[in-house]
Design a protein around this motif. Structure first.
Motif, PDB file in Angstrom:
ATOM      1  N   GLU A 222     -81.405 -10.991  57.966  1.00  0.00           N
ATOM      2  CA  GLU A 222     -80.139 -10.775  58.656  1.00  0.00           C
ATOM      3  C   GLU A 222     -78.965 -10.757  57.673  1.00  0.00           C
ATOM      4  OE1 GLU A 222     -79.879 -12.475  62.967  1.00  0.00           O
ATOM      5  OE2 GLU A 222     -80.929 -13.936  61.756  1.00  0.00           O
TER       6      GLU A 222
ATOM      7  N   GLN B 285     -75.657  -9.711  66.736  1.00  0.00           N
ATOM      8  CA  GLN B 285     -74.973 -10.703  67.571  1.00  0.00           C
ATOM      9  C   GLN B 285     -73.572 -10.937  67.030  1.00  0.00           C
ATOM     10  OE1 GLN B 285     -77.288 -14.165  69.173  1.00  0.00           O
ATOM     11  NE2 GLN B 285     -78.767 -13.612  67.574  1.00  0.00           N
ATOM     12  N   ASP B 286     -72.670 -11.299  67.926  1.00  0.00           N
ATOM     13  CA  ASP B 286     -71.291 -11.619  67.552  1.00  0.00           C
ATOM     14  C   ASP B 286     -70.898 -12.948  68.164  1.00  0.00           C
ATOM     15  OD1 ASP B 286     -70.253  -9.094  66.159  1.00  0.00           O
ATOM     16  OD2 ASP B 286     -71.094  -8.276  68.008  1.00  0.00           O
ATOM     17  N   GLY B 287     -70.189 -13.746  67.406  1.00  0.00           N
ATOM     18  CA  GLY B 287     -69.722 -15.043  67.896  1.00  0.00           C
ATOM     19  C   GLY B 287     -68.523 -15.497  67.092  1.00  0.00           C
TER      20      GLY B 287
ATOM     21  N   LEU C 159     -74.671 -18.713  68.601  1.00  0.00           N
ATOM     22  CA  LEU C 159     -75.536 -17.553  68.776  1.00  0.00           C
ATOM     23  C   LEU C 159     -76.981 -17.977  69.015  1.00  0.00           C
ATOM     24  CD1 LEU C 159     -74.137 -15.260  65.918  1.00  0.00           C
ATOM     25  CD2 LEU C 159     -73.427 -15.378  68.313  1.00  0.00           C
ATOM     26  N   ASP C 160     -77.788 -17.049  69.467  1.00  0.00           N
ATOM     27  CA  ASP C 160     -79.203 -17.313  69.726  1.00  0.00           C
ATOM     28  C   ASP C 160     -79.961 -17.300  68.403  1.00  0.00           C
ATOM     29  OD1 ASP C 160     -81.814 -17.454  70.535  1.00  0.00           O
ATOM     30  OD2 ASP C 160     -81.738 -15.712  71.869  1.00  0.00           O
TER      31      ASP C 160
ATOM     32  N   LYS D 292     -75.209 -19.261  62.540  1.00  0.00           N
ATOM     33  CA  LYS D 292     -75.453 -18.865  63.931  1.00  0.00           C
ATOM     34  C   LYS D 292     -75.309 -20.057  64.873  1.00  0.00           C
ATOM     35  CE  LYS D 292     -78.817 -15.842  64.659  1.00  0.00           C
ATOM     36  NZ  LYS D 292     -80.129 -15.170  64.562  1.00  0.00           N
TER      37      LYS D 292
ATOM     38  N   GLU E 185     -83.206 -15.107  68.099  1.00  0.00           N
ATOM     39  CA  GLU E 185     -83.102 -13.652  68.150  1.00  0.00           C
ATOM     40  C   GLU E 185     -82.644 -13.112  66.797  1.00  0.00           C
ATOM     41  OE1 GLU E 185     -83.848 -10.469  68.653  1.00  0.00           O
ATOM     42  OE2 GLU E 185     -83.771 -11.081  70.767  1.00  0.00           O
TER      43      GLU E 185
ATOM     44  N   LYS F  15     -71.517  -8.657  78.170  1.00  0.00           N
ATOM     45  CA  LYS F  15     -72.830  -9.172  78.571  1.00  0.00           C
ATOM     46  C   LYS F  15     -72.889  -9.468  80.057  1.00  0.00           C
ATOM     47  CE  LYS F  15     -73.886 -11.266  74.077  1.00  0.00           C
ATOM     48  NZ  LYS F  15     -74.143 -12.534  73.334  1.00  0.00           N
TER      49      LYS F  15
ATOM     50  N   SER G  35     -70.433 -12.008  62.649  1.00  0.00           N
ATOM     51  CA  SER G  35     -71.227 -10.883  63.125  1.00  0.00           C
ATOM     52  C   SER G  35     -72.518 -10.820  62.316  1.00  0.00           C
ATOM     53  CB  SER G  35     -70.450  -9.571  62.977  1.00  0.00           C
ATOM     54  OG  SER G  35     -71.247  -8.465  63.366  1.00  0.00           O
TER      55      SER G  35
END
Length: 380
Positions: free
Chosen positions: A92, A66-68, A57-58, A52, A61, A182, A84
């Motif tokens: 996760e 989340q996607d990055g 990504l955060d 992440k 959270e 976003k 993802s």
């Protein structure tokens, strides 16, 4: 980093990481092959945290998907990694999609299109206006086909703008915009702005909603060549799907010029290929399809170290192309789905996804079992 190198060199597409540290990968688009046994669950959270961080990504959270993306360099090649994450009951889950940026866009003639379809696609891509759609399920190679087409028409006298989510390949000389929902940077919003920049060619990553469909169709009506993708079963059902999404029939019939449907079939591994006698089930399936391939050179892969024991190595596209003519346009204008489908099947008789896949099987490049798997949902 070593994991990226290993999985990339093995020609794997996607790497999975579950909360209990089960590792798996998708080879040639098929079911994951699991490499590791269940390990200490304490290792997974720090590994997910590191991924992440790499993707921006955060890390705080963990309750929302989340996607990055990030870029890594392995053995002198630049690899784009799309990450993802998804919350599960025990932690996760992470999926990594690997894309070789160093390879660039492939040429249309390397995709395995039949010569007749290849010639028509090239002719269509040089038109000055109209919409051309590439359809198929997720992972069927639609984006690769579109980029290959753009690479062929990307000349200094053409202004090309793409709207994507995300940008998968970087094309020199092409203006590429990445959607970011976003901040409300949606396909529709970007597309409205794109039309004010006087493009010759527009690529829309996906027709996701009614607004995007209608803006794209209007752009095709007003002198722009528009490429996009849609998730439909085959080429014939695509215009009906556009109408179902809320596009007026007259706009679909006037703007849509052609639909290219495609799938990917796995190829028999050349290192362990051997002759194959059709099973009773395969013969029954061929008879049900009305096909006779008695003179085919059928083979199967025995399984070896080159193909990880699967019998398959590499993939090839199978295609069908539907071009709109006056009869099809009239059927769409009448909003007559049944009549349109009947006419479309007549136009594509002998040139369908199944026909192309069966020709590959008869030529010893894939198996009847693979053809059955890929075309099971397609009706001639």
């Amino acid at each position: 980093m070593c994991g990226y190198v290993f999985f990339f060199q093995a020609l794997h597409d996607i790497l999975y990481l579950s909360p209990s540290l089960w590792l798996g990968d998708v080879i040639d688009g098929k079911t994951p092959c699991w490499y590791c046994t269940e390990a200490d669950a304490k290792i997974a959270p720090p590994l997910v945290l590191r991924l992440k961080l790499m993707a921006g990504l955060d890390i705080s959270e963990k309750r929302l998907p989340q996607d990055g993306r990030c870029n890594v360099r392995a053995r002198g090649q630049q690899i784009d990694v799309r990450i993802s994450t998804m919350p599960t009951q025990h932690g996760e889950s992470v999926v990594l999609r690997l894309l070789n940026q160093s390879a660039g866009a492939r040429g249309l003639d390397t995709l395995g299109m039949p010569p007749a379809i290849l010639g028509r696609v090239r002719a269509l891509s040089h038109r000055s206006s109209g919409m051309i759609l590439v359809t198929g399920p997720t992972g069927s190679g639609k984006t690769t086909t579109l980029y290959s087409t753009l690479a062929e028409i990307n000349t200094i006298d053409k202004k090309i703008i793409t709207v994507e989510d995300p940008v998968e390949y970087r094309l020199p000389g092409v203006t590429q915009v990445q959607v970011n929902e976003k901040i409300d940077l949606t396909f529709a919003r970007v597309l409205r702005s794109v039309l004010r920049h006087d493009p010759d060619v527009i690529l829309v990553g996906e027709m996701r909603d009614q607004e995007t469909v209608q803006i794209g169709l209007r752009a095709a009506l007003t002198g722009h060549l528009v490429f996009s993708t849609l998730h439909t079963r085959d080429a014939a059902s695509t215009p009906i799907r556009l109408i179902d999404m809320g596009a007026p029939p007259y706009m679909v019939s006037t703007s849509l010029h052609a639909v290219l449907a495609q799938r990917l079939v796995r190829l028999v591994c050349e290192s362990c290929a051997e002759p194959h006698a059709l099973t009773s089930q395969e013969r029954a399936w061929l008879e049900a399809c009305g096909e006779s391939l008695s003179d085919g050179n059928f083979v199967r892969g025995r399984g070896c170290t080159h193909c990880n024991g699967t019998g398959y190595r590499g993939r090839n596209g199978v295609y069908e192309l539907l071009e709109m003519d006056s009869d099809l346009v009239e059927a769409v204008n009448r909003n007559d789905p049944a009549g349109f489908m009947e006419l479309a099947r007549v136009r594509m008789q002998g040139c369908t996804l199944r026909s192309h896949a069966l020709s590959l099987a008869a030529g010893g490049r894939t198996t009847i079992a693979e053809v059955m798997r890929v075309t099971s949902e397609v009706e001639d």
